[in-house]
Design an enzyme around this catalytic site. Structure first.
Site, short mmCIF file in Angstrom:
data_model
loop_
_atom_site.label_atom_id
_atom_site.label_comp_id
_atom_site.label_asym_id
_atom_site.label_seq_id
_atom_site.Cartn_x
_atom_site.Cartn_y
_atom_site.Cartn_z
N ASP A 110 0.85 -1.19 0.00
CA ASP A 110 0.00 0.00 0.00
C ASP A 110 0.88 1.23 0.00
OD1 ASP A 110 -2.01 1.85 0.30
OD2 ASP A 110 -2.23 1.53 2.46
N ASP A 112 0.92 5.14 0.07
CA ASP A 112 -0.02 6.17 0.49
C ASP A 112 0.80 7.43 0.74
OD1 ASP A 112 -2.28 7.35 1.34
OD2 ASP A 112 -2.45 6.25 3.23
N ASP A 264 2.70 1.59 3.75
CA ASP A 264 2.05 1.24 5.00
C ASP A 264 2.46 -0.20 5.34
OD1 ASP A 264 0.39 0.44 7.05
OD2 ASP A 264 -1.37 1.49 6.25
#
Ligand SMILES: [Zn+2]
Length: 360
Positions: A110, A112, A264
């Protein structure tokens, strides 16, 4: 008097919520018909979660059949929709991995990103082409500088998904069933080791492996230093003999190379982590959580291409009661003074808690 004002605000909020929900429903009807909505594979073993005003209001849901799942999505039109990365024996059990019994787990990163220097907005949660470019840039770093050269994966082994906000989900789905099987059975410690390698956390200067050597050397401009470092794995020995100036050059090149990705770690490590369903909408932006093929990623602009096109065609008259950063969607600019906005902008303002009214 105050009660009356309070009730009016509640009524206005309810009215906007209902309108937003109507449009989410409209989207899901279309998305399911066009088969945009992901049906998580081995669905009965996947946990489903969803939310409206908060990201995850509810979880521990599971469905036995595709039909049941799709009917539920249509009926509820969630603003945030998730599936577990893990396959579980008891996805609906309340609690942790122990209660749910993890069978295996999909692998996904992920990305982000935060606001970047060039961003045109003051609000950290807002969005513009610059932070979106940064998110894409990081996706390319992860794929082109790590996953493909260091792990022998090809672009066909990856599934790239725009997260609906300022990020990307990169799934590892090896076409080779044996390899897929091995990595999907990694436990959380193996997955942790994997992501720590990519974040450079276990980089050892006494023994710099070829992948990291290549990446860091690309960031060192001084040819002489580059030459010296390229010849050995033991960088510590060389660095210790350098003057302060050269030493700092090398150490800052190492740090800069290590700190390029905003990943993440929990999404890789956590056994019961949920990730957005591909083809759903992101409740903060109203943008599509959209799969992008590697070859199209370069040209992908979420502000145009992640917006459901019907949402740019229907307009509302509104009054915005606060100052907001400007917002560019589908090449049109919207500000606090905008009076006519399409559904796409309405969903974004709603998702960002902006104080506005819909005029009749
Ligand atoms: Zn920005």
């Amino acid at each position: 008097m105050m009660d009356k004002v309070h009730d009016d605000i509640l009524d206005e909020n309810k009215k906007i919520f209902d309108i937003v929900k109507k449009h989410y429903k409209e989207y899901f009807i279309y998305a399911i018909k066009r088969k945009w909505l992901e049906i998580p594979d081995e669905l009965p073993y996947k946990e489903i979660g969803f939310g409206y005003l908060k990201k995850v209001d509810n979880r521990n849901i599971s469905f036995d059949s595709e039909k049941e799942y799709l009917r539920w999505v249509l009926e509820n039109a969630p603003f945030h929709l998730y599936k577990s990365l893990s396959y579980m024996e008891y996805p609906e059990a309340v609690g942790g991995a122990h209660q749910k019994k993890i069978l295996k787990r999909e692998m996904a990163f992920d990305i982000d990103v935060h606001r970047v220097k060039k961003c045109t907005h003051k609000d950290d949660n807002w969005i513009c082409k610059y932070c979106l470019e940064e998110a894409k840039h990081q996706a390319f770093i992860l794929i082109d500088e790590f996953l493909i050269p260091d792990f022998g994966l090809s672009k066909n082994d990856l599934k790239i998904v725009f997260s609906g906000n300022r990020g990307y989900h990169i799934y590892i789905k090896p076409q080779d069933e044996d390899i897929k099987n091995i990595i999907e059975h990694w436990d959380r410690y193996q997955r942790r080791y994997f992501i720590e390698y990519i974040m450079g956390k276990n980089l050892n200067l006494n023994y710099v492996g070829s992948g990291w050597r290549r990446r860091i050397l690309n960031n060192i401009k001084n040819k002489q230093i580059r030459n010296q470092l390229s010849k050995t794995r033991n960088w510590r020995q060389i660095i210790d003999k350098k003057n302060e100036n050269d030493k700092n050059k090398i150490l800052s090149a190492i740090e800069n190379t290590k700190n390029r990705l905003e990943l993440d770690e929990k999404v890789m490590e956590d056994d019961i982590r949920l990730l957005r369903v591909v083809g759903s909408l992101h409740g903060y932006t109203g943008f599509r959580v959209k799969e992008i093929k590697y070859n199209s990623l370069e040209y992908f602009n979420p502000l145009n291409h992640a917006v459901f096109s019907k949402f740019n065609k229907e307009y509302y008259s509104i009054k915005i009661n606060q100052k907001i950063d400007s917002l560019r969607i589908d090449d049109k600019l919207y500000t606090s003074r905008s009076k006519e906005i399409p559904v796409s902008v309405l969903l974004f303002l709603f998702g960002h808690n902006v104080d506005f009214e819909i005029l009749d």
